[in-house]
Motif scaffolding. Structure first.
Motif, PDB file in Angstrom:
ATOM      1  N   ILE A   1      12.042  85.240  53.196  1.00  0.00           N
ATOM      2  CA  ILE A   1      10.906  84.377  53.553  1.00  0.00           C
ATOM      3  C   ILE A   1       9.817  84.383  52.487  1.00  0.00           C
ATOM      4  N   SER A   2       9.949  85.287  51.504  1.00  0.00           N
ATOM      5  CA  SER A   2       9.020  85.240  50.376  1.00  0.00           C
ATOM      6  C   SER A   2       9.742  85.771  49.146  1.00  0.00           C
ATOM      7  N   SER A   3       9.515  85.106  48.018  1.00  0.00           N
ATOM      8  CA  SER A   3      10.186  85.549  46.796  1.00  0.00           C
ATOM      9  C   SER A   3       9.343  85.197  45.584  1.00  0.00           C
ATOM     10  N   LEU A   4       9.621  85.923  44.504  1.00  0.00           N
ATOM     11  CA  LEU A   4       9.105  85.506  43.206  1.00  0.00           C
ATOM     12  C   LEU A   4      10.144  84.508  42.709  1.00  0.00           C
ATOM     13  N   SER A   5       9.771  83.225  42.709  1.00  0.00           N
ATOM     14  CA  SER A   5      10.755  82.179  42.389  1.00  0.00           C
ATOM     15  C   SER A   5      11.275  82.357  40.972  1.00  0.00           C
ATOM     16  N   ALA A   6      12.460  81.818  40.718  1.00  0.00           N
ATOM     17  CA  ALA A   6      13.038  81.892  39.373  1.00  0.00           C
ATOM     18  C   ALA A   6      12.114  81.178  38.387  1.00  0.00           C
TER      19      ALA A   6
ATOM     20  N   LEU B   1      -4.324  73.381  44.096  1.00  0.00           N
ATOM     21  CA  LEU B   1      -3.970  74.169  45.281  1.00  0.00           C
ATOM     22  C   LEU B   1      -2.500  74.543  45.169  1.00  0.00           C
ATOM     23  N   GLU B   2      -2.213  75.842  45.259  1.00  0.00           N
ATOM     24  CA  GLU B   2      -0.822  76.304  45.323  1.00  0.00           C
ATOM     25  C   GLU B   2      -0.523  76.695  46.765  1.00  0.00           C
ATOM     26  N   VAL B   3       0.553  76.144  47.321  1.00  0.00           N
ATOM     27  CA  VAL B   3       0.977  76.509  48.673  1.00  0.00           C
ATOM     28  C   VAL B   3       2.092  77.545  48.552  1.00  0.00           C
TER      29      VAL B   3
ATOM     30  N   GLY C   1       2.189  84.512  45.563  1.00  0.00           N
ATOM     31  CA  GLY C   1       3.035  85.564  45.016  1.00  0.00           C
ATOM     32  C   GLY C   1       2.264  86.111  43.832  1.00  0.00           C
ATOM     33  N   GLY C   2       1.455  85.233  43.258  1.00  0.00           N
ATOM     34  CA  GLY C   2       0.574  85.616  42.163  1.00  0.00           C
ATOM     35  C   GLY C   2       1.016  85.040  40.835  1.00  0.00           C
ATOM     36  N   TYR C   3       2.313  85.146  40.526  1.00  0.00           N
ATOM     37  CA  TYR C   3       2.762  84.761  39.179  1.00  0.00           C
ATOM     38  C   TYR C   3       2.524  83.274  38.886  1.00  0.00           C
TER      39      TYR C   3
ATOM     40  N   ASP D   1      -1.380  81.449  51.472  1.00  0.00           N
ATOM     41  CA  ASP D   1      -0.143  81.960  52.070  1.00  0.00           C
ATOM     42  C   ASP D   1      -0.400  82.319  53.520  1.00  0.00           C
ATOM     43  N   ILE D   2       0.644  82.141  54.326  1.00  0.00           N
ATOM     44  CA  ILE D   2       0.526  82.359  55.769  1.00  0.00           C
ATOM     45  C   ILE D   2       0.684  83.832  56.143  1.00  0.00           C
ATOM     46  N   ASP D   3       1.167  84.632  55.191  1.00  0.00           N
ATOM     47  CA  ASP D   3       1.555  86.014  55.489  1.00  0.00           C
ATOM     48  C   ASP D   3       0.535  86.995  54.895  1.00  0.00           C
TER      49      ASP D   3
ATOM     50  N   ASP E   1      -2.412  79.004  57.355  1.00  0.00           N
ATOM     51  CA  ASP E   1      -1.238  78.125  57.431  1.00  0.00           C
ATOM     52  C   ASP E   1      -1.561  76.885  56.594  1.00  0.00           C
ATOM     53  N   ALA E   2      -0.749  76.616  55.579  1.00  0.00           N
ATOM     54  CA  ALA E   2      -1.030  75.501  54.658  1.00  0.00           C
ATOM     55  C   ALA E   2      -0.910  74.136  55.326  1.00  0.00           C
ATOM     56  N   GLU E   3      -0.450  74.103  56.561  1.00  0.00           N
ATOM     57  CA  GLU E   3      -0.382  72.829  57.289  1.00  0.00           C
ATOM     58  C   GLU E   3      -1.759  72.137  57.277  1.00  0.00           C
TER      59      GLU E   3
ATOM     60  N   VAL F   1       3.518  72.958  45.751  1.00  0.00           N
ATOM     61  CA  VAL F   1       4.042  73.621  46.944  1.00  0.00           C
ATOM     62  C   VAL F   1       5.236  74.481  46.532  1.00  0.00           C
ATOM     63  N   THR F   2       5.221  75.756  46.958  1.00  0.00           N
ATOM     64  CA  THR F   2       6.306  76.651  46.531  1.00  0.00           C
ATOM     65  C   THR F   2       7.063  77.227  47.730  1.00  0.00           C
ATOM     66  N   ALA F   3       7.132  76.457  48.822  1.00  0.00           N
ATOM     67  CA  ALA F   3       8.007  76.793  49.958  1.00  0.00           C
ATOM     68  C   ALA F   3       8.681  75.483  50.353  1.00  0.00           C
ATOM     69  N   GLY F   4       9.870  75.576  50.929  1.00  0.00           N
ATOM     70  CA  GLY F   4      10.637  74.377  51.290  1.00  0.00           C
ATOM     71  C   GLY F   4       9.940  73.634  52.410  1.00  0.00           C
TER      72      GLY F   4
ATOM     73  N   GLY G   1      15.859  74.987  45.299  1.00  0.00           N
ATOM     74  CA  GLY G   1      16.037  75.645  46.592  1.00  0.00           C
ATOM     75  C   GLY G   1      14.850  76.570  46.813  1.00  0.00           C
ATOM     76  N   PHE G   2      14.336  76.623  48.014  1.00  0.00           N
ATOM     77  CA  PHE G   2      13.156  77.455  48.282  1.00  0.00           C
ATOM     78  C   PHE G   2      13.264  78.118  49.652  1.00  0.00           C
ATOM     79  N   VAL G   3      12.530  79.208  49.844  1.00  0.00           N
ATOM     80  CA  VAL G   3      12.432  79.796  51.181  1.00  0.00           C
ATOM     81  C   VAL G   3      11.734  78.770  52.083  1.00  0.00           C
ATOM     82  N   PRO G   4      12.032  78.813  53.393  1.00  0.00           N
ATOM     83  CA  PRO G   4      11.504  77.754  54.270  1.00  0.00           C
ATOM     84  C   PRO G   4      10.012  77.879  54.567  1.00  0.00           C
ATOM     85  N   MET G   5       9.388  76.730  54.777  1.00  0.00           N
ATOM     86  CA  MET G   5       8.001  76.685  55.244  1.00  0.00           C
ATOM     87  C   MET G   5       7.967  77.276  56.660  1.00  0.00           C
ATOM     88  N   GLN G   6       6.958  78.079  56.916  1.00  0.00           N
ATOM     89  CA  GLN G   6       6.769  78.643  58.262  1.00  0.00           C
ATOM     90  C   GLN G   6       5.560  77.937  58.913  1.00  0.00           C
TER      91      GLN G   6
END
Ligand SMILES: C[S@@+](CC[C@H](N)C(=O)[O-])C[C@H]1O[C@@H](n2cnc3c(N)ncnc32)[C@H](O)[C@@H]1O
Length: 405
Positions: free
Chosen positions: A72-77, A97-99, A102-104, A123-125, A150-152, A166-169, A218-223
């Motif tokens: 549910i969270s990753s440092l994307s490639a 705005l980054e949705v 992760g920081g990087y 981030d929601i978490d 929640d970025a909604e 946006v960096t979540a699916g 491909g991305f981790v899903p939006m929550q």
């Protein structure tokens, strides 16, 4: 070329320079993005990971999983981050705005906007927010503001934004993102389209948003409130259909069809650019959904290998067909074809083959689709069709329209 995998150099700066070398020319095309990737110490955002893993261009590092093991969270490639930053075309002085934090990626954005710009990351978490703040401070990027929400609903206090990355699916585009976008702004978003994900750069128009580019990702899903509504409908042991909203087809008849003899038909048309063909098939005829089979089901001969990666399936009544390929020098390397099942297998195979030929003759190139997002208003609600109309994908807050040129 020295790549990170075979590099014998061990220190972070050399590994970073090798990674940037790998990304240059393909994912990275501008001097600004080259400079950002060269400046930011990626390994400081990959806490607990081997140095080399941090600098592998195509490797995402999972930061958090659910108890079921879903990431549910990753440092994307770095590769997809570079692609999306090029799509975003961020300039000095912009507000971004980054949705998904992760920081990087936020640090890369801070490099791109420079001292006169502003980066807000949401981030929601709470754990991820804390972690991102810590990594950014350690790397010297504490000007980035990391917000827990929640970025909604976007982040109203930092609006208007010149760019939203946006960096979540995302399954949809919430109204807040469009409202908080500057008039000439751009949203880069990994948008789910009937089970596929494409990173789409959308520019604002008078009626909504218009794509200027799209890329496979491909991305981790939006929550949260914007989480997707896709469901998996089991077709047989080890194979599912991925459906948005109501299934709208006779699943029992399709399960019966899987057990019937299969029909094989070939198109005589070239098969290449699989991600382009896949998007064309999903959006150019009614009744197409994504079929995904397990490797075991393919090994047992129940489904072709193409189904293990997810393949568009055309459904008609109790029959369906999906794409396969075979080597064929006459069509430039590979030829596309179909496997069809059920009482109307011949008819559904012919319709699918027709689609394969149409794509090969009219649309077989990168970037042939124009993707529009039309926010829902009373007028769009009445003029747009159902999600099974070709080219139109109905979302909660609007409609995605995919047209082929
Ligand atoms: C791929 S990670 C972000 C990667 C990060 N941008 C980087 O620099 O590598 C996706 C993040 O999106 C967050 N996320 C998911 N749904 C969200 C939502 N509705 N609002 C805000 N963040 C969300 C997750 O918690 C996760 O940390």
């Amino acid at each position: 070329m020295t790549t990170v995998r075979d590099s014998s150099v061990g220190d972070a700066a050399s590994l970073r320079s090798a990674m940037v070398g790998e990304l240059r020319g393909e994912a990275i095309t501008s001097e600004a993005v080259t400079a950002a990737f060269t400046a930011v110490p990626r390994h400081l955002f990959a806490v607990g990971e081997p140095l080399r893993a941090a600098y592998e261009a195509n490797r995402a590092l999972v930061i958090k999983r659910t108890t079921d093991g879903e990431a549910i969270s990753s440092l994307s490639a770095a590769h997809i981050q570079a692609v999306m930053l090029e799509q975003a075309a961020v300039e000095p002085g912009m507000r971004v705005l980054e949705v998904g934090s992760g920081g990087y990626n936020a640090a890369l954005l801070q490099e791109l906007v420079g001292p006169s710009g502003k980066v807000v990351s949401v981030d929601i978490d709470p754990e991820i927010v804390e972690r991102a703040r810590g990594c950014l401070a350690e790397a010297g990027y504490d000007r980035v503001e990391v917000v827990l929400a929640d970025a909604e609903n976007g982040v109203p206090h930092g609006a208007p934004y010149d760019r939203i990355v946006v960096t979540a699916g995302a399954w949809d585009i919430p109204p807040a993102w469009v409202e908080q976008l500057a008039p000439a702004g751009r949203i880069v978003v990994p948008l789910r389209l009937k089970g596929l994900t494409r990173s789409i750069a959308f520019d604002r128009t008078s009626s909504g948003l218009q794509s200027s580019s799209y890329r496979l990702c491909g991305f981790v899903p939006m929550q949260g409130d914007g989480a997707g509504t896709e469901q998996r409908v089991p077709l047989s042991d080890g194979a599912d259909l991925w459906v948005e909203g109501e299934a709208g087809f006779d699943i029992e008849a399709l399960r019966e069809a899987v057990r019937s003899a299969q029909l094989e038909r070939w198109s005589g048309a070239a098969f290449d650019l699989p991600d382009e063909l896949e998007l064309f098939l999903m959006t150019s005829a009614p009744g197409v959904v994504l079929l995904r089979a397990s490797t075991e089901a393919a090994e047992q001969g129940l489904f072709a290998l193409s189904a293990t990666r997810g393949v568009p399936a055309l459904i008609s009544g109790g029959s369906f067909a999906y794409r396969i390929k075979r080597p064929n020098e006459a069509t430039g390397g590979f030829e596309s074809g179909v496997l069809a099942y059920g009482p109307e297998a011949e008819d559904v195979a012919a319709r699918y083959v027709d689609l394969l030929r149409r794509w090969a003759s009219d649309h077989r190139r990168r970037g042939a689709a124009r993707i529009q997002y039309i926010p829902r208003t009373p007028a769009t609600t009445t003029t747009t069709g159902s999600s099974r109309s070709s080219g139109l994908i109905v979302k909660r807050h609007g409609v995605v329209e995919v047209a082929w040129q």
